[in-house]
Design an enzyme around this catalytic site. Structure first.
Site, mmCIF file in Angstrom:
data_model
loop_
_atom_site.group_PDB
_atom_site.id
_atom_site.type_symbol
_atom_site.label_atom_id
_atom_site.label_comp_id
_atom_site.label_asym_id
_atom_site.label_seq_id
_atom_site.Cartn_x
_atom_site.Cartn_y
_atom_site.Cartn_z
ATOM 1 N N ASP A 31 0.849 -1.185 0.000
ATOM 2 C CA ASP A 31 0.000 0.000 0.000
ATOM 3 C C ASP A 31 0.889 1.241 0.000
ATOM 4 O OD1 ASP A 31 -2.468 -1.347 0.131
ATOM 5 O OD2 ASP A 31 -2.226 -1.646 2.279
ATOM 6 N N ASP A 80 -4.701 -3.666 5.411
ATOM 7 C CA ASP A 80 -5.122 -3.268 6.761
ATOM 8 C C ASP A 80 -6.622 -3.408 7.001
ATOM 9 O OD1 ASP A 80 -5.990 -1.232 5.155
ATOM 10 O OD2 ASP A 80 -4.682 0.313 5.994
ATOM 11 N N ASP A 121 -9.278 -6.603 2.822
ATOM 12 C CA ASP A 121 -7.942 -7.046 2.403
ATOM 13 C C ASP A 121 -7.661 -8.489 2.824
ATOM 14 O OD1 ASP A 121 -7.209 -4.626 1.238
ATOM 15 O OD2 ASP A 121 -6.493 -3.803 3.134
#
Length: 702
Positions: free
Chosen positions: A137, A441, A445
């Site tokens: 990310d 997170d 996900d």
């Protein structure tokens, strides 16, 4: 209607609802279905150890069977040959391998914890060392996640905002000159929209300011504060009546407020430019007069800002006649207010870590929900490769699944990606044979984290579902921690290979000695109980010391291991055979030498047993590095090896001279001359292996 999802927590109040979906058809059920459908892959180590164990099993059984049959054919009794075959099997089986494997991995877990990486699944330690792709990310992991609004576009004009961080000190300027904010109504309305359509809090403390909530929303509060719009007073004058929370598939958030001053209701929108523009048909000029909305111009302005690495949010306002707000009421008819562009600078350590990953042959891919141009600008600042093209979530959705593997090899930056699409990226990379580490997170996900070879959850901002699905949790949410964990994983695998390369020659040598004795029709040079002593004591006091071996220099300059490569390559198999043969020659030769000199069988077996132990001890120093001598890695860089060698020497003296151990193991005292021969054989093993490594290095250079 408003929708409440299964597992939602109600903080206060009461209400009545109609159940429209149950079980797997709920949102949580859908995520659970994705989780259950993902296959939790075996790690490269567990696969290779399983294959290696099966091969070793058949080799040992075959050798024991051949030895048994030859002995019976030569007239030996069935019982004697059975005992000899058992002795061979005991000698050839590396009993210490499971313990060494577990302890080495556990030491790796401890080392990683010191570097802010918590390992939840033990084999994941080694898998990190095999990683070929890291999908990360952007926000907070590759960037600092300390947003600061620097540019604001409202009423057709660009405003600059000074200051940094969450301290609300700074000025707003136009064309390089500080302005009086109240003279620009469109500017103030855009700032007010950012303040009201917001769930964060800006809190003043004695020595600093702190935030509660999302850093992006906090940056909007700080920008409004710099214009004199304070959260408490503005929210009091515009109480919130209802809200539509941000969802990745919709790309916007909406809040409904009652403007007490003029007794009217307004809905404020905040989100991506694409989602806001499709709901707007007008805009405000600098004095809040309605004007035509040039959508093409807005896209140009956003790309101009995004090219500077700025993260851009769009804002809109609409009149409303009800006390609640629903999705079908925010599909159109809004007035475009403007843009707020904020900087989220790259982390300096992330730049260094990405460069280290490239040197180590590891691909890095950045995944973000930001605008593609912003993502590209940040990727270039981070020094990422393969940034000629940015793949968006819409492009990914329009691409046929059969084309995913080709697409993911060519592109490193993915923008406007929904959490569910992470799973598709992982599967495409794995289809290309990659070992994938994926960060995440959120609850959505979890399937991608479970599917990845290494799921990496954020310890600071991650949900419990993400942490449960992941194999590793970062306590600091930093990309540099992932790179550090990969380095530790490589070191762990190196140490495991060192142990295997060290222990197998002993087992091979013992098996060969037993076989040689049967073939030569002589007494066994070592008994089964002596073999057990050698294997167990040396595995604990010598072999396990390799688990404490520090990482070798230039560890992160090597390419990742090929997942298809066997646990031992041709070079190491040759070395194992070489050392096994040297141990066979030394132990069997000195055993026969002692018998020829008229020594007792117990004395000859004691010499043979000590040959194995001290050959292992000297060979241990060879195994501290698979390519270099121990002087290259430092003689005293692993004091555990030296301590283990000294302790093993003391135990062998007791094994040889202490009466209770003599009685237990069938040993006898030997003279100093025998010790010189034993040490001579052990030294020759060390020198021959060292020479072999030297010759290979020189041949490789040529």
């Amino acid at each position: 209607f408003n929708m409440a999802y299964s597992s939602t927590l109600v903080t206060y109040g009461s209400g009545t609802g109609v159940v429209v979906e149950v079980g797997d058809h709920t949102e949580i059920g859908r995520i659970n279905s994705l989780l259950s459908s993902t296959i939790e892959l075996e790690t490269p180590l567990t696969v290779k150890i399983a294959q290696f164990s099966k091969l070793l099993l058949w080799v040992i059984l075959g050798l024991a069977a051949v030895t048994f049959l030859i002995g019976v054919w030569r007239g030996q009794s069935l019982l004697d040959m059975f005992m000899a075959s058992v002795a061979l099997a005991v000698g050839a089986i590396p009993e210490g391998l499971p313990a060494a494997l577990t302890i080495t991995l556990a030491i790796g877990v401890s080392r990683m914890a010191k570097r802010n990486a918590i390992i939840r699944k033990l084999p994941a330690v080694e898998t990190l060392g095999s990683t070929t792709v890291i999908c990360s990310d952007k926000t907070g992991t590759l960037t600092q996640n300390q947003m600061t609004v620097q540019v604001l576009y409202a009423g057709g004009e660009f405003f600059d905002i000074t200051g940094s961080g969450y301290t609300p000190d700074g000025d707003i300027g136009l064309n390089g000159k500080t302005i009086v904010h109240q003279n620009f109504p469109a500017l103030m309305e855009c700032l007010k929209a950012g303040l009201l359509c917001n769930d964060a809090r800006l809190i003043a403390e004695p020595e600093s300011w702190r935030i509660e909530g999302d850093p992006t929303e906090a940056a909007l509060l700080v920008a409004a504060h710099k214009a004199g719009l304070h959260q408490v007073s503005v929210c009091t004058a515009h109480p919130r009546l209802d809200a539509i929370p941000f969802e990745s598939q919709h790309q916007f958030m909406a809040t409904l407020h009652h403007n007490l001053a003029i007794d009217s209701r307004h809905v404020y929108l905040k989100g991506s430019l694409e989602s806001i523009l499709e709901r707007c048909d007008k805009a405000f000029d600098p004095q809040m007069q309605l004007t035509a909305l040039d959508k093409a111009l807005m896209h140009q302005q956003v790309e101009r800002l995004a090219a500077q690495g700025l993260r851009v949010l769009a804002f809109a306002r609409g009149d409303h006649d009800y006390d609640d707000v629903k999705h079908d009421q925010v599909k159109g008819g809004f007035i475009f207010l403007g843009l707020q562009a904020m900087i989220d600078p790259p982390r300096p350590e992330a730049i260094t870590s990405i460069a280290a990953c490239y040197r180590a042959g590891i691909q890095v891919k950045m995944i973000t929900g930001d605008h593609p141009v912003t993502a590209l600008a940040i990727a270039k600042q981070l020094g990422m490769r393969h940034v000629e093209r940015v793949v968006t979530g819409a492009e990914l959705q329009a691409t046929h699944e059969t084309q995913y593997p080709q697409l993911v090899e060519k592109c490193a930056v993915y923008a406007r990606i929904a959490p569910e699409q992470k799973l598709q990226l992982v599967q495409a990379l794995q289809a290309n044979g990659h070992i994938v580490a994926m960060t995440g997170d959120g609850v959505n996900d979890a399937p991608a984290l479970r599917q990845a070879n290494i799921g990496v959850a954020m310890g600071l901002g991650g949900t419990e579902v993400a942490k449960e699905a992941a194999a590793m949790v970062l306590t600091d949410d930093l990309f540099s921690t992932i790179a550090a964990a990969v380095e530790e994983g490589r070191g762990v695998f190196d140490n495991l290979i060192k142990f295997i390369v060290w222990t197998l020659p002993t087992n091979g040598g013992e098996g060969l000695v037993i076989s040689a004795a049967i073939f030569a029709n002589v007494a066994l040079p070592i008994t089964p109980v002596q073999i057990l002593w050698i294997n167990m004591s040396t595995a604990v006091l010598l072999g396990l010391m390799l688990a404490f071996e520090p990482k070798e220099p230039r560890l992160m300059s090597r390419k990742p291991r090929d997942p298809q490569q066997p646990i031992l390559d041709g070079v190491l198999i040759f070395r194992i055979c070489l050392v096994s043969t040297l141990m066979l020659m030394g132990a069997f030769g000195l055993f026969e030498w002692e018998l020829a000199r008229g020594e007792s069988l117990a004395s000859a077996r004691t010499v043979a047993a000590n040959v194995f132990v001290f050959c292992e001890m000297f060979y241990l120093f060879n195994c501290r590095s698979l390519e270099y001598s121990m002087f290259h890695v430092g003689v005293f860089s692993n004091l555990w090896v030296i301590l283990g060698a000294l302790t093993m020497t003391l135990l062998q003296l007791l094994f040889t001279y202490w009466p209770p151990m003599q009685k237990l193991f069938g040993t006898a005292a030997i003279a100093s001359g025998e010790w010189l021969l034993i040490l001579g054989v052990a030294t020759s093993v060390y020198l021959i292996v060292g020479l072999e490594k030297l010759m290979r290095r020189r041949l490789f250079k040529k």
